[in-house]
Motif scaffolding. Structure first.
Motif, PDB file in Angstrom:
ATOM      1  N   HIS A 140       0.966  -1.352   0.032  1.00 42.07           N
ATOM      2  CA  HIS A 140       0.021  -0.072   0.033  1.00 42.07           C
ATOM      3  C   HIS A 140       0.677   1.297   0.077  1.00 42.07           C
ATOM      4  O   HIS A 140       0.232   2.576  -0.155  1.00 42.07           O
ATOM      5  CB  HIS A 140      -0.890   0.011   1.109  1.00 42.07           C
ATOM      6  N   GLU A 141       2.192   1.146   0.089  1.00 38.90           N
ATOM      7  CA  GLU A 141       2.940   2.281   0.032  1.00 38.90           C
ATOM      8  C   GLU A 141       4.032   2.373  -1.295  1.00 38.90           C
ATOM      9  O   GLU A 141       4.980   3.147  -1.169  1.00 38.90           O
ATOM     10  CB  GLU A 141       3.807   2.365   1.338  1.00 38.90           C
ATOM     11  N   GLN A 142       3.897   1.523  -1.834  1.00 35.99           N
ATOM     12  CA  GLN A 142       4.788   1.280  -2.930  1.00 35.99           C
ATOM     13  C   GLN A 142       4.576   2.495  -4.027  1.00 35.99           C
ATOM     14  O   GLN A 142       3.477   2.992  -4.329  1.00 35.99           O
ATOM     15  CB  GLN A 142       4.821   0.045  -4.065  1.00 35.99           C
ATOM     16  N   GLY A 143       5.608   2.861  -4.677  1.00 40.64           N
ATOM     17  CA  GLY A 143       5.698   4.029  -5.815  1.00 40.64           C
ATOM     18  C   GLY A 143       5.684   5.432  -5.035  1.00 40.64           C
ATOM     19  O   GLY A 143       5.586   6.355  -5.881  1.00 40.64           O
ATOM     20  N   LYS A 144       6.167   5.684  -3.693  1.00 43.92           N
ATOM     21  CA  LYS A 144       6.073   6.755  -3.023  1.00 43.92           C
ATOM     22  C   LYS A 144       7.458   7.174  -2.925  1.00 43.92           C
ATOM     23  O   LYS A 144       7.912   8.312  -2.255  1.00 43.92           O
ATOM     24  CB  LYS A 144       5.635   6.730  -1.656  1.00 43.92           C
ATOM     25  N   GLY A 145       8.579   6.526  -3.264  1.00 40.74           N
ATOM     26  CA  GLY A 145       9.849   6.883  -3.178  1.00 40.74           C
ATOM     27  C   GLY A 145      10.751   6.246  -1.748  1.00 40.74           C
ATOM     28  O   GLY A 145      11.634   6.588  -1.616  1.00 40.74           O
ATOM     29  N   TYR A 146       9.899   5.374  -0.995  1.00 37.04           N
ATOM     30  CA  TYR A 146      10.370   4.884   0.300  1.00 37.04           C
ATOM     31  C   TYR A 146      11.611   4.100  -0.104  1.00 37.04           C
ATOM     32  O   TYR A 146      12.671   4.088   0.775  1.00 37.04           O
ATOM     33  CB  TYR A 146       9.487   4.258   0.939  1.00 37.04           C
ATOM     34  N   ALA A 147      11.454   3.232  -1.092  1.00 36.97           N
ATOM     35  CA  ALA A 147      12.726   2.243  -1.290  1.00 36.97           C
ATOM     36  C   ALA A 147      13.902   2.885  -1.725  1.00 36.97           C
ATOM     37  O   ALA A 147      14.914   2.691  -1.242  1.00 36.97           O
ATOM     38  CB  ALA A 147      12.008   1.069  -2.205  1.00 36.97           C
ATOM     39  N   THR A 148      13.961   3.555  -2.613  1.00 34.24           N
ATOM     40  CA  THR A 148      14.815   4.827  -3.118  1.00 34.24           C
ATOM     41  C   THR A 148      15.608   5.491  -1.727  1.00 34.24           C
ATOM     42  O   THR A 148      16.887   5.592  -1.711  1.00 34.24           O
ATOM     43  CB  THR A 148      14.491   5.717  -4.116  1.00 34.24           C
ATOM     44  N   THR A 149      14.740   6.123  -1.012  1.00 36.98           N
ATOM     45  CA  THR A 149      15.288   6.538   0.197  1.00 36.98           C
ATOM     46  C   THR A 149      15.874   5.835   0.977  1.00 36.98           C
ATOM     47  O   THR A 149      17.199   6.365   1.577  1.00 36.98           O
ATOM     48  CB  THR A 149      14.268   7.398   1.081  1.00 36.98           C
ATOM     49  N   LEU A 150      15.597   4.702   1.424  1.00 36.63           N
ATOM     50  CA  LEU A 150      16.023   3.709   2.303  1.00 36.63           C
ATOM     51  C   LEU A 150      17.482   3.090   1.393  1.00 36.63           C
ATOM     52  O   LEU A 150      18.387   2.893   2.390  1.00 36.63           O
ATOM     53  CB  LEU A 150      15.070   2.472   2.690  1.00 36.63           C
ATOM     54  N   ILE A 151      17.327   2.901   0.267  1.00 40.77           N
ATOM     55  CA  ILE A 151      18.854   2.256  -0.471  1.00 40.77           C
ATOM     56  C   ILE A 151      19.532   3.447  -0.082  1.00 40.77           C
ATOM     57  O   ILE A 151      20.709   2.957   0.066  1.00 40.77           O
ATOM     58  CB  ILE A 151      18.199   1.889  -1.705  1.00 40.77           C
ATOM     59  N   GLN A 152      19.297   4.641  -0.582  1.00 38.82           N
ATOM     60  CA  GLN A 152      20.388   5.677  -0.371  1.00 38.82           C
ATOM     61  C   GLN A 152      20.864   5.821   1.193  1.00 38.82           C
ATOM     62  O   GLN A 152      22.172   5.971   1.151  1.00 38.82           O
ATOM     63  CB  GLN A 152      19.659   7.052  -1.056  1.00 38.82           C
ATOM     64  N   HIS A 153      20.030   5.631   2.023  1.00 39.17           N
ATOM     65  CA  HIS A 153      20.612   5.666   3.204  1.00 39.17           C
ATOM     66  C   HIS A 153      21.581   4.585   3.540  1.00 39.17           C
ATOM     67  O   HIS A 153      22.637   4.712   4.391  1.00 39.17           O
ATOM     68  CB  HIS A 153      19.358   5.598   4.564  1.00 39.17           C
ATOM     69  N   ALA A 154      21.208   3.427   3.148  1.00 40.07           N
ATOM     70  CA  ALA A 154      22.194   2.224   3.325  1.00 40.07           C
ATOM     71  C   ALA A 154      23.395   2.385   2.525  1.00 40.07           C
ATOM     72  O   ALA A 154      24.686   1.905   3.125  1.00 40.07           O
ATOM     73  CB  ALA A 154      21.572   0.973   3.024  1.00 40.07           C
ATOM     74  N   LEU A 155      23.184   2.989   1.471  1.00 40.37           N
ATOM     75  CA  LEU A 155      24.575   3.370   0.483  1.00 40.37           C
ATOM     76  C   LEU A 155      25.471   4.421   1.192  1.00 40.37           C
ATOM     77  O   LEU A 155      26.821   4.155   1.323  1.00 40.37           O
ATOM     78  CB  LEU A 155      24.180   4.016  -0.694  1.00 40.37           C
ATOM     79  N   LEU A 156      25.153   5.598   1.907  1.00 38.90           N
ATOM     80  CA  LEU A 156      25.578   6.299   2.569  1.00 38.90           C
ATOM     81  C   LEU A 156      26.391   5.532   3.837  1.00 38.90           C
ATOM     82  O   LEU A 156      27.579   5.629   4.285  1.00 38.90           O
ATOM     83  CB  LEU A 156      24.789   7.484   3.094  1.00 38.90           C
ATOM     84  N   PHE A 157      25.552   4.722   4.332  1.00 35.36           N
ATOM     85  CA  PHE A 157      25.979   4.037   5.580  1.00 35.36           C
ATOM     86  C   PHE A 157      27.101   3.145   5.334  1.00 35.36           C
ATOM     87  O   PHE A 157      28.463   3.208   5.872  1.00 35.36           O
ATOM     88  CB  PHE A 157      25.081   2.824   6.253  1.00 35.36           C
ATOM     89  N   ALA A 158      27.128   2.401   4.111  1.00 36.85           N
ATOM     90  CA  ALA A 158      28.128   1.345   3.656  1.00 36.85           C
ATOM     91  C   ALA A 158      29.389   2.229   3.248  1.00 36.85           C
ATOM     92  O   ALA A 158      30.621   1.720   3.513  1.00 36.85           O
ATOM     93  CB  ALA A 158      27.492   0.683   2.624  1.00 36.85           C
ATOM     94  N   LYS A 159      29.209   3.597   2.537  1.00 31.36           N
ATOM     95  CA  LYS A 159      30.355   4.243   2.081  1.00 31.36           C
ATOM     96  C   LYS A 159      31.137   4.843   3.354  1.00 31.36           C
ATOM     97  O   LYS A 159      32.316   4.714   3.434  1.00 31.36           O
ATOM     98  CB  LYS A 159      29.873   5.404   1.223  1.00 31.36           C
ATOM     99  N   GLU A 160      30.461   5.267   4.308  1.00 32.87           N
ATOM    100  CA  GLU A 160      30.936   5.736   5.609  1.00 32.87           C
ATOM    101  C   GLU A 160      31.870   4.683   6.123  1.00 32.87           C
ATOM    102  O   GLU A 160      32.775   5.029   7.019  1.00 32.87           O
ATOM    103  CB  GLU A 160      29.854   6.362   6.623  1.00 32.87           C
ATOM    104  N   LYS A 161      31.460   3.446   6.355  1.00 35.58           N
ATOM    105  CA  LYS A 161      32.100   2.268   6.763  1.00 35.58           C
ATOM    106  C   LYS A 161      33.346   1.721   5.987  1.00 35.58           C
ATOM    107  O   LYS A 161      33.986   0.799   6.269  1.00 35.58           O
ATOM    108  CB  LYS A 161      31.101   1.129   7.197  1.00 35.58           C
ATOM    109  N   GLY A 162      33.527   2.485   4.717  1.00 33.22           N
ATOM    110  CA  GLY A 162      34.683   2.205   4.094  1.00 33.22           C
ATOM    111  C   GLY A 162      34.547   1.253   2.890  1.00 33.22           C
ATOM    112  O   GLY A 162      35.322   1.043   1.982  1.00 33.22           O
ATOM    113  N   ALA A 163      33.265   0.987   2.355  1.00 30.83           N
ATOM    114  CA  ALA A 163      32.668   0.262   1.449  1.00 30.83           C
ATOM    115  C   ALA A 163      33.127   1.006   0.177  1.00 30.83           C
ATOM    116  O   ALA A 163      32.796   2.347  -0.169  1.00 30.83           O
ATOM    117  CB  ALA A 163      31.602  -0.290   1.247  1.00 30.83           C
TER     118      ALA A 163
END
Length: 260
Positions: free
Chosen positions: A202-225
């Motif tokens: 019921h929440e698809q298509g609103k940009g939540y997945a993109t927002t969460l993926i980008q948060h995790a990408l930043l997290f991974a990058k900050e950890k040295g990935a």
């Protein structure tokens, strides 16, 4: 190098989520604690695998009395499976794409959602699992006990992996306190791997997945990935391409059923 890194991350994730594994040259087979469906008993067949090695892996699943999903690289491996599809009694499944992202040059997109909260979840993973329960439903039919059992078994597999100190992080995005999207992030010296990306139907298509993926990408990058990897369905390709992921190679898939 990217291919090798992708396969290393793949092995780390599925070894962490499996109760047993079987390996031969160009063959990686995993047995899941999820017994409700065969989709988590993954048999990866790489280019260069022989028919005998494939048959040995299927005999291993037969000894465990379990079905399997065979995932093969497009090329020599997929030709091997297609040539023996009838004799091995295989049923085609949806293809997927192996994708990678260079985190050293990646630039995040502007988020198009507001008023959300992102948390990393520790065990128990109840809130992490909630979006998975409906993410792949039709949104109209009520969830069955069988649907809920699959999610519960998979949640337990992740919790057991954390008990065994698997390098997997679990993230959830909440809106008004309700979990609407989740993902898991495997983070090692090899890089970062994304799995289990699901948004409540019921929440698809609103940009939540993109927002969460980008948060995790930043997290991974900050950890040295420096590299991020994932395996995408055809439906998810456009989302990941917008984020900067590029196709590495293609997978074909087949279902194999255990018979006495």
């Amino acid at each position: 190098m990217n291919y090798t890194t992708f396969k290393q991350l793949e092995k780390i994730f599925w070894n962490a989520l499996s109760i047993k594994s079987y390996h031969e040259p160009h063959i990686q087979a995993y047995l899941s604690s999820v017994t409700a469906v065969a989709g988590f008993n993954l048999l990866y067949v790489e280019n260069g695998a022989s028919l005998s090695a494939l048959e040995n892996a299927l005999n291993w699943y037969r000894s465990q009395k379990r079905d399997a999903t065979i995932v093969c690289e497009k090329g020599a491996a997929s030709k091997l499976l297609n040539d023996h599809q009838e004799s091995l009694q295989l049923s085609p499944e949806d293809p997927t794409t192996a994708m990678m992202l260079d985190l050293t040059t990646w630039q995040p997109l502007t988020n198009r959602v507001n008023d959300f909260l992102i948390n990393e979840i520790k065990a128990p993973l109840d809130d992490w699992a909630k979006p998975l329960s409906t993410a792949f439903s039709d949104g109209e039919t009520a969830l069955t006990d069988f649907d809920l059992e699959i999610t519960a078994q998979y949640q337990k597999a992740h919790e057991e992996a954390l008990t065994n100190h698997a390098p997997i992080h679990h993230f959830v995005i909440r809106v008004a306190g309700i979990p609407v999207c989740n993902l898991s992030l495997t983070l090692t010296k090899e890089g970062a791997r994304f799995d289990d990306i699901g948004t409540d139907i019921h929440e698809q298509g609103k940009g939540y997945a993109t927002t969460l993926i980008q948060h995790a990408l930043l997290f991974a990058k900050e950890k040295g990935a420096t590299i991020a990897a994932l395996e995408s369905s055809t439906a998810g390709l456009s989302i990941y391409q917008k984020l900067g992921f590029k196709a590495l190679f293609e997978y074909e898939a087949f279902a194999w059923e255990y018979h006495d």
